[in-house]
Write an enzyme that holds these catalytic residues in place. Structure first.
Site, PDB file in Angstrom:
ATOM      1  N   LEU A  33      49.037  37.464  38.502  1.00  0.00           N
ATOM      2  CA  LEU A  33      47.983  38.430  38.816  1.00  0.00           C
ATOM      3  C   LEU A  33      46.726  37.746  39.353  1.00  0.00           C
ATOM      4  CD1 LEU A  33      48.329  40.775  35.705  1.00  0.00           C
ATOM      5  CD2 LEU A  33      49.474  40.940  37.932  1.00  0.00           C
ATOM      6  N   HIS A  34      46.095  38.393  40.316  1.00  0.00           N
ATOM      7  CA  HIS A  34      44.837  37.906  40.891  1.00  0.00           C
ATOM      8  C   HIS A  34      43.881  39.098  41.002  1.00  0.00           C
ATOM      9  CE1 HIS A  34      46.379  39.765  44.503  1.00  0.00           C
ATOM     10  NE2 HIS A  34      47.423  38.953  44.518  1.00  0.00           N
ATOM     11  N   HIS A  37      45.241  42.504  42.127  1.00  0.00           N
ATOM     12  CA  HIS A  37      45.895  43.311  41.079  1.00  0.00           C
ATOM     13  C   HIS A  37      44.841  43.896  40.125  1.00  0.00           C
ATOM     14  CE1 HIS A  37      49.149  40.226  41.954  1.00  0.00           C
ATOM     15  NE2 HIS A  37      49.794  41.362  42.150  1.00  0.00           N
TER      16      HIS A  37
END
Ligand code: PAF
Length: 283
Positions: A33-34, A37
């Site tokens: 996730l970054h 997201h």
């Protein structure tokens, strides 16, 4: 945040939330996730009372020789990020539980799934549609959030939800970019420092098309050539495609008479990056 692995646990958790009158959101992801997201999680927290996130690196949307094995996975870190954002439920199914050995039925995305990414990655959108359809059936959310970064995926999922009468509203969320314009993607982690620098060529190409369109240029061939020229200036980049497409059909109009999407896909070493931008005529 509750983490569950089985479909039955998801159904119980969502049922309990629904009994409390809560509006349910789902954000399907493949993890790593970054901020992109997390922007979906934040949007979901604003619009819903109960936010479920799925993390599943879906094998059926990867072709032979693609990066399924190498795809970045860091569940502990993902869980910390999701907790900090206030997600309620994390669903991390196993492959065996998602795909029974004797499963036969798949979703066929139709013509939209054969263009652009689909032409280069045969079967990709069939895998995406099948897994998204399964996740929607398992969670049964009121709202499902998808990033505009994968514009073709978003378009196909909207079409699938409409054509299959899925009882969910698809909520598109804007692309999140690095300060130099690179769209956030889990695959950016594969880039060497030189490739990372070269990756800004995608944004430059899209901005060039945007600027020309805002200046009144309506000739799609000219807009596309300008994007290709930007990519050609970057020695590390190999162009897969650059195009301007209709928002619904994803086919190329001759002229820019209504809003359209500039789309681009580039290879940098072993990494493929895609990006897109809305184009509107300035006059
Ligand atoms: O965009 C993704 O991360 C995936 O394609 C999705 C929608 C989670 C389906 O596996």
């Amino acid at each position: 945040m509750e983490r569950v692995v089985s479909k039955e646990e998801v159904r119980q958790a969502v049922l309990a939330a629904r009994r409390e009158g809560k509006r349910i959101a789902l954000i399907p992801t493949m993890g790593a996730l970054h901020e992109g997201h997390l922007s979906l999680v934040r949007a979901a927290c604003e619009r819903a009372d109960y936010v479920a996130v799925s993390i599943f690196v879906n094998p059926t949307q990867f072709g032979p020789g693609e990066d399924f094995e190498a795809y970045p996975r860091d569940l502990e870190h993902d869980m910390q990020l999701l907790k900090a954002e206030g997600a309620d439920l994390l669903f991390t199914p196993t492959t065996a539980s998602m795909y029974a050995a004797d499963a036969q039925v798949e979703v066929i995305p139709g013509p939209l799934g054969e263009l652009w990414e689909g032409a280069i990655r045969p079967g990709h959108f069939g895998g995406v549609c099948t897994v998204v359809s399964k996740l929607l059936n398992i969670v049964q959310p009121d709202l499902a959030f998808f990033g505009e970064k994968d514009f073709q995926q978003l378009t196909i999922i909207k079409r699938m939800v409409c054509d299959l009468d899925a009882a969910v509203r698809v909520v598109p969320c804007p692309i999140i970019r690095e300060p130099d314009g690179l769209a956030l993607s889990s695959r950016n982690a594969y880039l060497s420092p030189e490739e990372r620098r070269a990756a800004t060529a995608l944004y430059r190409a899209l901005r060039t098309a945007e600027t020309l369109a805002l200046g009144g240029e309506r000739d799609i061939a000219l807009l596309t050539d300008a994007m290709r020229a930007c990519i050609a200036e970057e020695p590390l980049a190999t162009l897969d495609y650059a195009a301007v497409v209709d928002l619904a059909t994803l086919t190329e109009p001759a002229t820019l008479d209504s809003p359209a999407r500039a789309i681009v896909a580039v290879r940098l070493g072993n990494t493929r990056l895609i990006d897109n931008m809305q184009l509107t005529t300035g006059v």
